[in-house]
Scaffold this motif. Structure first.
Motif, short mmCIF file in Angstrom:
data_model
loop_
_atom_site.label_atom_id
_atom_site.label_comp_id
_atom_site.label_asym_id
_atom_site.label_seq_id
_atom_site.Cartn_x
_atom_site.Cartn_y
_atom_site.Cartn_z
N UNK A 101 16.96 16.00 -12.43
CA UNK A 101 16.96 15.35 -13.37
C UNK A 101 15.90 14.75 -14.19
N UNK A 102 16.20 14.26 -15.33
CA UNK A 102 14.94 13.85 -16.41
C UNK A 102 14.18 12.70 -15.50
N UNK A 103 13.24 12.59 -15.96
CA UNK A 103 12.02 11.91 -15.12
C UNK A 103 12.60 10.46 -15.42
N UNK A 104 12.51 9.87 -14.42
CA UNK A 104 13.03 8.29 -14.33
C UNK A 104 11.71 7.34 -14.98
N UNK A 105 11.78 6.36 -15.41
CA UNK A 105 10.64 5.53 -15.79
C UNK A 105 9.80 4.99 -14.52
N UNK A 106 8.56 4.99 -14.82
CA UNK A 106 7.75 4.54 -13.62
C UNK A 106 8.33 3.12 -12.94
N UNK A 107 8.08 3.11 -11.64
CA UNK A 107 8.53 1.85 -11.04
C UNK A 107 7.65 0.73 -11.26
N UNK A 108 8.15 -0.49 -11.64
CA UNK A 108 7.48 -1.65 -11.98
C UNK A 108 6.02 -1.77 -11.16
N UNK A 109 4.78 -2.28 -11.62
CA UNK A 109 3.88 -2.40 -10.80
C UNK A 109 4.07 -3.63 -9.79
N UNK A 110 3.46 -3.32 -8.77
CA UNK A 110 3.42 -4.18 -7.57
C UNK A 110 3.12 -5.66 -8.10
N UNK A 111 3.44 -6.83 -7.52
CA UNK A 111 3.03 -7.91 -7.63
C UNK A 111 1.80 -8.10 -6.63
N UNK A 112 0.93 -8.82 -7.14
CA UNK A 112 -0.21 -9.05 -5.91
C UNK A 112 0.25 -9.92 -5.06
N UNK A 113 -0.25 -9.83 -3.76
CA UNK A 113 0.16 -10.87 -2.84
C UNK A 113 1.29 -10.85 -2.22
N UNK A 114 2.22 -9.90 -2.86
CA UNK A 114 3.54 -9.89 -2.12
C UNK A 114 3.40 -8.90 -1.08
#
Length: 90
Positions: free
Chosen positions: A40-53
């Motif tokens: 399938x078409x490339x999916x958008x990059x996952x959201x950057x992780x939140x520091x400390x989570x």
């Protein structure tokens, strides 16, 4: 007794035309395979992780290693996390 192919009447033009056009099953199968296996078409990059989570995981650890980290009481998970960070060079 006649062979089996003599028992079947020859196919006539009228009968063949009544059946309609034949389907190209190979092309249909190839099309279905291509549809099922095409990336399938490339999916958008996952959201950057939140520091400390923290991320919840399940991890199998030898009993003696677990006893070592739990030996100092509460906070053993944080101590394991710190040891893993150090081992990862972070």
């Amino acid at each position: 007794m006649a062979p089996w192919f003599n028992a079947i009447p020859p196919l006539c033009y009228k009968t063949a035309m009544a059946r309609g056009p034949t389907r190209d099953t190979r092309s249909e199968a190839e099309k279905a395979f291509k549809t099922a296996t095409t990336k399938p078409a490339d999916l958008p990059a996952p959201a950057p992780s939140v520091p400390g989570v923290k991320e919840m995981v399940s991890l199998r650890i030898d009993r003696d290693v677990l006893d070592f980290f739990q030996g100092d009481g509460p906070g053993w998970q944080e101590r394991i996390n710190a040891a893993l960070r150090k081992a990862a060079g972070k």
